[in-house]
Design an enzyme around this catalytic site. Structure first.
Site, short mmCIF file in Angstrom:
data_model
loop_
_atom_site.label_atom_id
_atom_site.label_comp_id
_atom_site.label_asym_id
_atom_site.label_seq_id
_atom_site.Cartn_x
_atom_site.Cartn_y
_atom_site.Cartn_z
N GLY A 45 6.81 12.43 -14.29
CA GLY A 45 7.31 11.36 -15.13
C GLY A 45 8.60 10.82 -14.58
O GLY A 45 9.25 11.45 -13.73
N GLN A 50 16.51 6.60 -14.59
CA GLN A 50 16.56 7.30 -13.30
C GLN A 50 16.49 6.36 -12.10
O GLN A 50 16.75 6.76 -10.98
CB GLN A 50 15.42 8.33 -13.23
CG GLN A 50 15.63 9.48 -14.20
CD GLN A 50 14.45 10.42 -14.19
OE1 GLN A 50 13.42 10.14 -14.80
NE2 GLN A 50 14.57 11.51 -13.47
N CYS A 107 13.48 18.22 -12.89
CA CYS A 107 13.78 16.82 -13.14
C CYS A 107 14.07 16.16 -11.80
O CYS A 107 14.80 16.72 -10.99
CB CYS A 107 14.99 16.70 -14.07
SG CYS A 107 15.49 15.00 -14.38
N LEU A 108 13.51 14.98 -11.59
CA LEU A 108 13.70 14.31 -10.30
C LEU A 108 15.17 13.95 -10.05
O LEU A 108 15.56 13.72 -8.92
CB LEU A 108 12.82 13.06 -10.21
CG LEU A 108 11.30 13.33 -10.19
CD1 LEU A 108 10.53 12.02 -10.22
CD2 LEU A 108 10.91 14.15 -8.98
N HIS A 149 10.54 15.18 -22.43
CA HIS A 149 11.57 15.10 -21.38
C HIS A 149 11.92 13.64 -21.10
O HIS A 149 13.10 13.28 -20.99
CB HIS A 149 11.01 15.80 -20.12
CG HIS A 149 11.93 15.82 -18.94
ND1 HIS A 149 12.46 16.99 -18.43
CD2 HIS A 149 12.40 14.82 -18.15
CE1 HIS A 149 13.24 16.69 -17.39
NE2 HIS A 149 13.21 15.39 -17.19
N GLU A 150 10.90 12.78 -21.01
CA GLU A 150 11.15 11.36 -20.67
C GLU A 150 11.82 10.63 -21.84
O GLU A 150 12.73 9.82 -21.62
CB GLU A 150 9.85 10.66 -20.27
CG GLU A 150 9.16 11.21 -19.04
CD GLU A 150 10.08 11.50 -17.87
OE1 GLU A 150 11.07 10.77 -17.67
OE2 GLU A 150 9.83 12.48 -17.15
N HIS A 153 15.37 11.27 -21.74
CA HIS A 153 16.04 10.40 -20.75
C HIS A 153 16.35 9.03 -21.34
O HIS A 153 17.43 8.47 -21.11
CB HIS A 153 15.14 10.17 -19.53
CG HIS A 153 15.28 11.17 -18.43
ND1 HIS A 153 16.46 11.44 -17.80
CD2 HIS A 153 14.35 11.97 -17.83
CE1 HIS A 153 16.27 12.35 -16.85
NE2 HIS A 153 14.99 12.70 -16.85
#
Ligand SMILES: [Zn+2]
Length: 199
Positions: A45, A50, A107-108, A149-150, A153
């Site tokens: 995701g 991000q 996480c990216l 998680h998204e 963000h």
């Protein structure tokens, strides 16, 4: 186009996303680029923050994951979560089930850092899709975790905020280093952008 994924220390990661008022060509292009970027990074995701855009726009994509199961209902209809991925969600509103489970997350925006995070096992969500329709989601397993998680963000919340204090303490020096590196990178880029003035 593959976009640069911003790392911890970038202020925009702490910004709450603005609602997307209208699904324009720019939003469609951004969503396509986010899908490409997620895939290229082997992520599940990506949130608009991000890639530097504080908007209520996210992508969830479990298509590459074989070992962590999910269930997914779209508008009440059971679907294969991998086949339904990637899912672009605009202005999502999420409702958490009461049962929780611990699971490993990365996480990216935090390369090489993972942590055990407690999340609701089941979530319901309502969001707009790129064609402007409203979609109702019910998910469990990895898809539910990724969605939480998204959506975090989109509200400027990062997975480290949800780690227990021992895990956070163990990561403190790495996080500080990462934040410094990101800040240095920002300063360097700003300098590169400044035109050379020869007098
Ligand atoms: Zn993340």
């Amino acid at each position: 186009m593959r976009l640069q994924i911003l790392q911890y220390g970038s202020p925009v990661l702490r910004a709450k996303g603005r609602p997307v008022e209208e699904i324009t060509d720019r939003i469609r292009q951004l969503a396509a680029d986010m899908i490409e970027t997620t895939r290229a990074a082997n992520g599940v995701g990506l949130a608009a923050q991000q890639i530097g855009q504080p908007l209520q726009l996210t992508v969830v994509d479990v298509s590459q994951v074989e070992d962590r199961p999910s269930t997914l209902k779209l508008n009440g209809q059971e679907v294969d979560p991998r086949a339904a991925s990637p899912l672009v969600l605009i202005n999502p509103e999420i409702e958490l089930g009461t049962e929780t489970s611990l699971g490993v997350e990365g996480c990216l925006s935090f390369p090489e850092i993972t942590g055990e995070i407690e999340r609701a096992e089941m979530v319901r969500a309502r969001a707009q899709t790129l064609d402007g329709s409203t979609i109702h989601i019910e998910a469990t397993g990895l898809f539910a975790r990724a969605l939480q998680h998204e959506v975090d963000h989109l509200n400027g919340i990062l997975f480290i905020d949800r780690m227990n204090s021992a895990a956070k303490a163990a990561l403190a020096s790495r996080l500080k280093r990462m934040q410094k590196e990101t800040e240095r990178g920002h300063r360097k880029r700003r300098k590169e952008l400044e035109p050379e003035i020869a007098l």
